[in-house]
Scaffold this motif. Structure first.
Motif, PDB file in Angstrom:
ATOM      1  N   LYS A 266       0.823  -1.206   0.000  1.00 62.57           N
ATOM      2  CA  LYS A 266       0.000   0.000   0.000  1.00 62.57           C
ATOM      3  C   LYS A 266       0.861   1.262   0.000  1.00 62.57           C
ATOM      4  CE  LYS A 266      -3.679   0.553   2.380  1.00 62.57           C
ATOM      5  NZ  LYS A 266      -4.607   0.688   3.517  1.00 62.57           N
TER       6      LYS A 266
ATOM      7  N   SER B 101       2.441   1.506  -3.599  1.00 66.87           N
ATOM      8  CA  SER B 101       1.526   1.605  -4.729  1.00 66.87           C
ATOM      9  C   SER B 101       1.147   3.061  -5.019  1.00 66.87           C
ATOM     10  CB  SER B 101       0.256   0.796  -4.442  1.00 66.87           C
ATOM     11  OG  SER B 101      -0.678   0.974  -5.479  1.00 66.87           O
TER      12      SER B 101
ATOM     13  N   LYS C  87      -6.927   1.317  -3.959  1.00 61.76           N
ATOM     14  CA  LYS C  87      -6.135   0.270  -3.316  1.00 61.76           C
ATOM     15  C   LYS C  87      -7.034  -0.771  -2.637  1.00 61.76           C
ATOM     16  CE  LYS C  87      -2.292   3.477  -2.586  1.00 61.76           C
ATOM     17  NZ  LYS C  87      -1.323   4.069  -1.650  1.00 61.76           N
TER      18      LYS C  87
END
Length: 482
Positions: free
Chosen positions: A296, A299, A304
């Motif tokens: 997370k 990214s 998400k």
């Protein structure tokens, strides 16, 4: 029992004494004869596949996960619908194994290791492997092996089928055992030939394109496997039964160039399925938590949700209920019809002892999508937890009318009858579960126990159970004769 006449007519013998959980069993098949080697009839191929599937269930960690099953079947059948020469329905199933591997065998059975989706970067990469395996079946490469084995005196047909199953379960161990006990010609029969691989690559890529996936993903996947050979002493399991000569990657890459190069988006379901596989099967829960938190942070995607979903599973499996609940509540609010979220939300509500709320939500979902396996089985499980056994029984009996071989539904129904202390129904359900693994002798024993609990006035039930007992015993006699 639909399988019984098919096995009997094909004269296949399977000496299985497996129990439903983790037992071992021995596969014994008679030589099919030279006439069968000329052209293996489709009915006989399907029968062989069913017997091998029984063996596989008793020996391998097949996953009873309705959410992942739903995703894999949807993806697989989309490819089958766009393949050539499809002669019978296909069955797709998961095996809990971190190796990058997939395999297909007689009768359209395609197994996929969880490690394959865990290490696929895109849905098209995963689909490219499935398309390749579907081509092995539609082009009857295994049936051709039986034909070729006619000239191979070192290995009987029965031994060859057993050997194929051995390499499916554990390719490295299976091939090593065969290499120590067989000629090289025998060993070669258990790996796909270069010609078969080229044919599967060609047909598989066409299927991939027809189904709306990226044809270039096939070469991407093979390149990934090729890179792993370079850096690891042990090659990926997939390459032990699917040879990768130097020319194959370039051949696949050149073949893809006949198609336009463009962007193919992976479906949201792919990312959710991958997160579920990573969280529940690939990593231990505490490792998965760290993986998703790091992912997370790295990214750049605005959405998400798939990473949050995987994190919620890892937290739930560690009993970190408050943290898991905060995430899954947010996800289910965002998309209350999402089957991935609904499944984990049900687990969460049961964990915090709110089974009534879980049943209320699932009842509404069931009215909208009756007999959907994710909703129905979660609803039945929640009903069992709430001790509403009548609801669970009704749900499962209706579901099994449509999907009579669904193992998780059988297990839940067996659990329901046990909780109700309905001993006749419990032993009958347990017998059905055992027959699923080919344990016909044990199934007959369970039917005999069921008969001991039938009331004097229940003539119809007694007649039905006696017919089942006769059926299981007849199958056992067929095994004994052969």
């Amino acid at each position: 029992m639909q399988l019984f006449p098919l096995l009997r007519s094909a004269l296949l013998a399977v000496a299985l004494s497996a129990s439903p959980v983790g037992a071992q069993s021995d596969l014994k098949l008679p030589d099919l004869g030279t006439s069968a080697l000329q052209v293996l009839p489709l009915e006989k191929e399907q029968a062989i596949g069913e017997v091998m599937m029984m063996q596989l269930r008793s020996q391998s960690p097949l996953i009873a996960d309705p959410v992942l099953e739903e995703y894999l079947s949807s993806l697989g059948n989309k490819l089958v619908a766009n393949a050539n020469d499809v002669r019978f329905p296909f069955t797709f199933f998961w095996i809990n194994n971190n190796d990058i591997n997939a395999f297909a065998f007689y009768g359209g059975h395609v197994g996929v290791h969880t490690g394959l989706i865990a290490q696929s970067d895109t849905e098209s990469q995963l689909a490219s492997v499935l398309g390749h395996e579907i081509a092995h079946v539609t082009q009857r490469h295994l049936a051709r092996r039986l034909q070729n084995a006619r000239d191979n005196s070192a290995m009987t047909i029965a031994g060859m089928i057993t050997g194929i199953l051995a390499t499916i379960i554990a390719p490295d161990a299976g091939l090593a055992i065969l290499a120590a006990n067989s000629t090289q010609a025998s060993l070669n029969q258990l790996t796909h030939s270069r010609k078969a691989e080229q044919e599967a690559d060609r047909f598989g890529m066409q299927t991939l394109h027809n189904a709306g996936f990226d044809p270039y993903a096939a070469s991407e996947f093979l390149t990934k496997l090729s890179d792993q050979i370079r850096y690891k002493n042990k090659p990926p399991a997939f390459l032990l039964t699917h040879p990768l000569p130097d020319s194959r990657v370039s051949d696949v890459r050149l073949r893809a160039q006949q198609y336009d190069k463009k962007y193919y988006a992976s479906s949201p379901s792919f990312y959710l399925a991958k997160s579920r596989a990573l969280a529940r099967y690939y990593y231990k829960p505490e490792t998965a938590e760290g993986y998703f938190k790091n992912a997370k942070e790295r990214s750049s995607d605005l959405d998400k949700s798939a990473l949050d979903y995987g994190l919620a599973i890892s937290l739930l499996d560690q009993k970190k209920l408050d943290e898991a609940g905060a995430i899954i509540e947010k996800l289910i609010t965002k998309d209350k019809y999402n089957l991935f979220y609904l499944d984990v939300y049900t687990d969460y509500l049961i964990a915090i002892e709110q089974t009534g709320k879980a049943m209320e939500i699932l009842k509404q979902q069931h009215e909208l999508r009756p007999n959907n396996q994710v909703i129905t089985l979660n609803y039945a499980n929640a009903a069992i937890e709430a001790k509403d056994y009548d609801t669970a029984e009704q749900l499962l009996k209706v579901f099994l009318l449509e999907k009579p071989e669904h193992v998780l539904a059988k297990e839940l129904l067996t659990k329901t009858y046990e909780a109700q202390e309905d001993k006749a129904a419990y032993h009958e359900a347990k017998a059905s579960l055992m027959s699923h693994y080919g344990a016909f002798s044990k199934a007959a024993d369970e039917i005999q126990r069921a008969l001991n609990h039938v009331e004097d006035h229940e003539d119809v039930k007694r007649t039905r159970l006696k017919a089942l007992l006769s059926q299981y015993r007849d199958m056992q006699k067929e095994i004994a004769k052969l």
